[in-house]
Design a protein around this motif. Structure first.
Motif, PDB file in Angstrom:
ATOM      1  N   MET A 115      42.328  36.413  45.234  1.00  0.00           N
ATOM      2  CA  MET A 115      41.175  36.818  44.405  1.00  0.00           C
ATOM      3  C   MET A 115      41.064  38.347  44.322  1.00  0.00           C
ATOM      4  O   MET A 115      40.728  38.898  43.283  1.00  0.00           O
ATOM      5  CB  MET A 115      39.885  36.206  44.956  1.00  0.00           C
ATOM      6  CG  MET A 115      39.794  34.724  44.638  1.00  0.00           C
ATOM      7  SD  MET A 115      38.183  34.024  45.045  1.00  0.00           S
ATOM      8  CE  MET A 115      38.311  33.972  46.796  1.00  0.00           C
ATOM      9  N   ILE A 116      41.360  39.001  45.422  1.00  0.00           N
ATOM     10  CA  ILE A 116      41.330  40.472  45.407  1.00  0.00           C
ATOM     11  C   ILE A 116      42.415  40.993  44.461  1.00  0.00           C
ATOM     12  O   ILE A 116      42.181  41.891  43.649  1.00  0.00           O
ATOM     13  CB  ILE A 116      41.526  41.042  46.838  1.00  0.00           C
ATOM     14  CG1 ILE A 116      40.248  40.845  47.647  1.00  0.00           C
ATOM     15  CG2 ILE A 116      41.907  42.524  46.789  1.00  0.00           C
ATOM     16  CD1 ILE A 116      40.309  41.358  49.080  1.00  0.00           C
ATOM     17  N   TYR A 117      43.584  40.361  44.533  1.00  0.00           N
ATOM     18  CA  TYR A 117      44.689  40.769  43.649  1.00  0.00           C
ATOM     19  C   TYR A 117      44.252  40.665  42.182  1.00  0.00           C
ATOM     20  O   TYR A 117      44.436  41.591  41.389  1.00  0.00           O
ATOM     21  CB  TYR A 117      45.903  39.874  43.926  1.00  0.00           C
ATOM     22  CG  TYR A 117      47.066  40.136  43.022  1.00  0.00           C
ATOM     23  CD1 TYR A 117      47.950  41.178  43.270  1.00  0.00           C
ATOM     24  CD2 TYR A 117      47.263  39.351  41.873  1.00  0.00           C
ATOM     25  CE1 TYR A 117      49.014  41.436  42.414  1.00  0.00           C
ATOM     26  CE2 TYR A 117      48.320  39.592  41.007  1.00  0.00           C
ATOM     27  CZ  TYR A 117      49.188  40.636  41.285  1.00  0.00           C
ATOM     28  OH  TYR A 117      50.222  40.894  40.429  1.00  0.00           O
ATOM     29  N   GLU A 118      43.637  39.543  41.837  1.00  0.00           N
ATOM     30  CA  GLU A 118      43.175  39.326  40.455  1.00  0.00           C
ATOM     31  C   GLU A 118      42.105  40.348  40.059  1.00  0.00           C
ATOM     32  O   GLU A 118      42.147  40.915  38.965  1.00  0.00           O
ATOM     33  CB  GLU A 118      42.586  37.912  40.298  1.00  0.00           C
ATOM     34  CG  GLU A 118      43.607  36.801  40.212  1.00  0.00           C
ATOM     35  CD  GLU A 118      44.553  36.963  39.020  1.00  0.00           C
ATOM     36  OE1 GLU A 118      44.059  37.245  37.910  1.00  0.00           O
ATOM     37  OE2 GLU A 118      45.788  36.828  39.218  1.00  0.00           O
ATOM     38  N   ALA A 119      41.157  40.551  40.969  1.00  0.00           N
ATOM     39  CA  ALA A 119      40.046  41.464  40.646  1.00  0.00           C
ATOM     40  C   ALA A 119      40.579  42.881  40.401  1.00  0.00           C
ATOM     41  O   ALA A 119      40.140  43.573  39.471  1.00  0.00           O
ATOM     42  CB  ALA A 119      39.022  41.476  41.787  1.00  0.00           C
ATOM     43  N   VAL A 120      41.531  43.296  41.202  1.00  0.00           N
ATOM     44  CA  VAL A 120      42.079  44.648  41.026  1.00  0.00           C
ATOM     45  C   VAL A 120      42.898  44.710  39.738  1.00  0.00           C
ATOM     46  O   VAL A 120      42.799  45.666  38.964  1.00  0.00           O
ATOM     47  CB  VAL A 120      42.929  45.063  42.260  1.00  0.00           C
ATOM     48  CG1 VAL A 120      43.676  46.354  41.975  1.00  0.00           C
ATOM     49  CG2 VAL A 120      42.040  45.224  43.482  1.00  0.00           C
ATOM     50  N   HIS A 162      35.371  52.804  37.966  1.00  0.00           N
ATOM     51  CA  HIS A 162      36.156  51.565  38.053  1.00  0.00           C
ATOM     52  C   HIS A 162      35.175  50.401  38.144  1.00  0.00           C
ATOM     53  O   HIS A 162      34.317  50.386  39.036  1.00  0.00           O
ATOM     54  CB  HIS A 162      37.031  51.558  39.303  1.00  0.00           C
ATOM     55  CG  HIS A 162      38.019  52.689  39.345  1.00  0.00           C
ATOM     56  ND1 HIS A 162      39.337  52.540  38.992  1.00  0.00           N
ATOM     57  CD2 HIS A 162      37.875  53.991  39.686  1.00  0.00           C
ATOM     58  CE1 HIS A 162      39.959  53.697  39.118  1.00  0.00           C
ATOM     59  NE2 HIS A 162      39.094  54.601  39.543  1.00  0.00           N
ATOM     60  N   ILE A 163      35.300  49.460  37.237  1.00  0.00           N
ATOM     61  CA  ILE A 163      34.373  48.317  37.247  1.00  0.00           C
ATOM     62  C   ILE A 163      35.133  47.069  37.682  1.00  0.00           C
ATOM     63  O   ILE A 163      36.114  46.673  37.044  1.00  0.00           O
ATOM     64  CB  ILE A 163      33.762  48.122  35.846  1.00  0.00           C
ATOM     65  CG1 ILE A 163      33.043  49.416  35.431  1.00  0.00           C
ATOM     66  CG2 ILE A 163      32.803  46.938  35.831  1.00  0.00           C
ATOM     67  CD1 ILE A 163      32.715  49.493  33.956  1.00  0.00           C
ATOM     68  N   ILE A 164      34.684  46.498  38.779  1.00  0.00           N
ATOM     69  CA  ILE A 164      35.387  45.350  39.363  1.00  0.00           C
ATOM     70  C   ILE A 164      34.571  44.088  39.129  1.00  0.00           C
ATOM     71  O   ILE A 164      33.379  44.051  39.472  1.00  0.00           O
ATOM     72  CB  ILE A 164      35.542  45.530  40.894  1.00  0.00           C
ATOM     73  CG1 ILE A 164      36.190  46.864  41.243  1.00  0.00           C
ATOM     74  CG2 ILE A 164      36.266  44.334  41.514  1.00  0.00           C
ATOM     75  CD1 ILE A 164      37.674  46.926  41.089  1.00  0.00           C
ATOM     76  N   ASN A 165      35.197  43.080  38.560  1.00  0.00           N
ATOM     77  CA  ASN A 165      34.509  41.796  38.439  1.00  0.00           C
ATOM     78  C   ASN A 165      34.610  41.060  39.777  1.00  0.00           C
ATOM     79  O   ASN A 165      35.690  40.675  40.210  1.00  0.00           O
ATOM     80  CB  ASN A 165      35.138  40.967  37.313  1.00  0.00           C
ATOM     81  CG  ASN A 165      34.335  39.715  37.059  1.00  0.00           C
ATOM     82  OD1 ASN A 165      33.888  39.053  38.014  1.00  0.00           O
ATOM     83  ND2 ASN A 165      34.112  39.391  35.800  1.00  0.00           N
ATOM     84  N   PHE A 166      33.445  40.870  40.389  1.00  0.00           N
ATOM     85  CA  PHE A 166      33.365  40.390  41.764  1.00  0.00           C
ATOM     86  C   PHE A 166      32.888  38.942  41.820  1.00  0.00           C
ATOM     87  O   PHE A 166      32.660  38.394  42.892  1.00  0.00           O
ATOM     88  CB  PHE A 166      32.372  41.323  42.485  1.00  0.00           C
ATOM     89  CG  PHE A 166      32.515  41.411  43.974  1.00  0.00           C
ATOM     90  CD1 PHE A 166      33.740  41.660  44.571  1.00  0.00           C
ATOM     91  CD2 PHE A 166      31.402  41.276  44.797  1.00  0.00           C
ATOM     92  CE1 PHE A 166      33.855  41.765  45.959  1.00  0.00           C
ATOM     93  CE2 PHE A 166      31.503  41.372  46.177  1.00  0.00           C
ATOM     94  CZ  PHE A 166      32.746  41.615  46.756  1.00  0.00           C
ATOM     95  N   THR A 167      32.718  38.333  40.640  1.00  0.00           N
ATOM     96  CA  THR A 167      32.061  37.016  40.582  1.00  0.00           C
ATOM     97  C   THR A 167      32.800  35.946  41.389  1.00  0.00           C
ATOM     98  O   THR A 167      32.194  35.251  42.211  1.00  0.00           O
ATOM     99  CB  THR A 167      31.931  36.549  39.112  1.00  0.00           C
ATOM    100  OG1 THR A 167      31.396  37.623  38.353  1.00  0.00           O
ATOM    101  CG2 THR A 167      31.033  35.334  38.992  1.00  0.00           C
ATOM    102  N   ASP A 168      34.107  35.813  41.161  1.00  0.00           N
ATOM    103  CA  ASP A 168      34.844  34.731  41.841  1.00  0.00           C
ATOM    104  C   ASP A 168      34.766  34.900  43.356  1.00  0.00           C
ATOM    105  O   ASP A 168      34.535  33.927  44.083  1.00  0.00           O
ATOM    106  CB  ASP A 168      36.324  34.740  41.414  1.00  0.00           C
ATOM    107  CG  ASP A 168      36.477  34.257  39.982  1.00  0.00           C
ATOM    108  OD1 ASP A 168      35.472  33.752  39.430  1.00  0.00           O
ATOM    109  OD2 ASP A 168      37.576  34.409  39.421  1.00  0.00           O
ATOM    110  N   ILE A 169      34.947  36.116  43.805  1.00  0.00           N
ATOM    111  CA  ILE A 169      34.922  36.359  45.251  1.00  0.00           C
ATOM    112  C   ILE A 169      33.542  36.026  45.802  1.00  0.00           C
ATOM    113  O   ILE A 169      33.398  35.318  46.801  1.00  0.00           O
ATOM    114  CB  ILE A 169      35.284  37.832  45.557  1.00  0.00           C
ATOM    115  CG1 ILE A 169      36.716  38.109  45.088  1.00  0.00           C
ATOM    116  CG2 ILE A 169      35.103  38.155  47.030  1.00  0.00           C
ATOM    117  CD1 ILE A 169      37.163  39.548  45.205  1.00  0.00           C
TER     118      ILE A 169
END
Ligand code: ATP
Ligand code: MG
Length: 394
Positions: free
Chosen positions: A369-374, A235-242
């Protein structure tokens, strides 16, 4: 006599009521490695693999399958009469070169007319009489002659190849491995797989701060783990915004603590969706500021799912030693930046206060942001590209 590979289950044989469950999973895992048409049969004590002469290749593959204690090449005969056992044995010993030997008999057929001790003496005496210039050495023999008298057949074999041990992968359920590009997390993953935990992996990336090369490195590490795990979902999570929001809004000594609380929250959501029972990571007590006991406690408080830390009590050299044996070390030390290393503060807090963590988190809109990332996360399935020779680690 039929030449056949058989497997000893080891630790599995202690699982009395659940044994069948474990053995079925092992059968399934072996078929994933040898092919669905592999000719496998089993009972509570042994598993047989009829591999049509492809012994070396088959054994090499079996060495990486957890849940196997020993692998043996045996000669199997359904004629259990003592005279037949002896003549078969003599035939097999023709091309063996040895000066000392011992006979080891196991008798699971308790109705056989001779007990194990009597069989050992009887067969040992027969061999001494028929082969010149050899003697018995029970402590350090050149050749161990193993004979198993089972209900339906007799097995004769001369070698006990050590298997990988542990439990069959997935027999203990599923876990989510937090896989960074570092040294520790692949080792943690390997150790969890060995205990029968089927892993999916999660990787947090922060493009453009982290590069495609860093992701490639994680994929390579996942490939190494896939050898044992029968493929691995990444699973690859984009963490940039957070990460940027944390960097902009939160006092820098708490950056790492808060960032890790966010990673834990996301990992717990992915775990629950994947029906995984635990999170696995490469934290090791005292290694860095975020891995003091106080830090771990402050980070862990945001989730309820258990976190397994297989390398928690290993020092770095012990971890590196395993990383080299499972061939992840050279990849782990490639110099591509990890999402944590970019935003490292000069003085990370060593004893973070939970109450302060909670207050600081109110400064960012982290739930959205977590909602979006997931919601936007990518999943790839990584397959093993090579068979790695199994090495005994502990
Ligand atoms: P490693 O050598 O495994 O990177 P580390 O000593 O560098 O560990 P940290 O960076 O504090 O330690 O990370 C501790 C653990 O958190 C890692 O072992 C890994 O399980 C997880 N982790 C850290 N960064 C990431 C990431 N970018 N993606 C997924 N998991 C991560
Ligand atoms: Mg790291």
């Amino acid at each position: 006599m039929q030449k056949i590979i058989f497997i000893k289950y080891g630790e599995l044989s202690t699982k009395k009521e659940n044994r069948n469950f474990f053995i079925k999973i092992l059968d399934n895992n072996i078929k994933k490695v040898l092919g669905q048409n592999a000719d496998i049969s089993y009972d509570y004590g042994r598993m047989f693999i009829n591999c049509q002469n492809d012994y070396e290749n088959t054994i090499n593959k079996l060495k990486n399958v957890f849940g196997i204690h020993n692998i043996c090449i045996a000669y199997k005969s359904e004629d259990k009469k003592l005279d037949k056992i002896k003549s078969n044995l003599l035939e097999l010993l023709k091309d063996k070169n040895f000066k000392t030997f011992k006979v080891d008999v196991k008798r699971s057929d308790k109705n056989y007319p001779l007990n194990s001790m009597e069989l050992c003496q009887n067969i040992g005496g027969f061999i001494l009489k028929n082969i010149p210039n050899i003697k018995v050495d029970v402590h350090n023999p050149e050749l161990i002659i193993s004979i198993e008298i089972r209900l339906k057949e007799v097995l004769i074999y001369f070698e006990n190849i050590k298997g990988a041990g542990g439990y069959p992968v997935s027999s203990l359920g599923k876990g989510i491995l937090m896989l960074s590009g570092g040294i520790d997390s692949p080792v943690a993953g390997y150790l969890a797989i060995k205990r029968g935990v089927k892993l999916e992996a999660i990787y947090f990336e922060s493009p453009p701060h982290t590069s495609e090369m860093a992701l490639d490195k994680v994929k390579k590490l996942a490939q190494k783990l896939a050898i044992y795990n029968n493929d691995i979902k990444l699973h690859i999570i984009n963490f940039t915004d957070i990460q940027e929001a944390i960097f902009k809004n939160i006092p820098h000594e708490y950056l790492i603590t808060i960032m890790r609380r966010m990673m834990y929250r996301i990992s717990a959501i992915i775990a629950s969706r994947a029906n995984a029972k635990v999170i696995v990571n490469g934290e090791s007590i005292g290694q860095v500021a975020s891995q003091t006991l106080t830090s771990m406690s402050a980070i862990n408080e945001v989730i309820n799912i258990p976190v397994i830390r297989p390398v928690a009590c290993f020092d770095k050299l012990e971890i590196i030693d395993i990383a080299k044996k499972i061939d992840t070390y050279e990849t782990s030390i490639l110099p591509y930046e990890d999402c944590c290393t970019i935003f490292v503060p000069d003085h990370p807090v060593i004893n973070p206060e939970k109450e302060l963590c909670r207050q600081y988190e109110q400064l960012i809109d982290y739930e959205d942001m977590i909602y979006e990332a997931v919601k936007n996360h990518k999943i790839i399935t990584v397959t093993a590209h090579e068979d790695l020779e199994y090495q005994d680690l502990l």
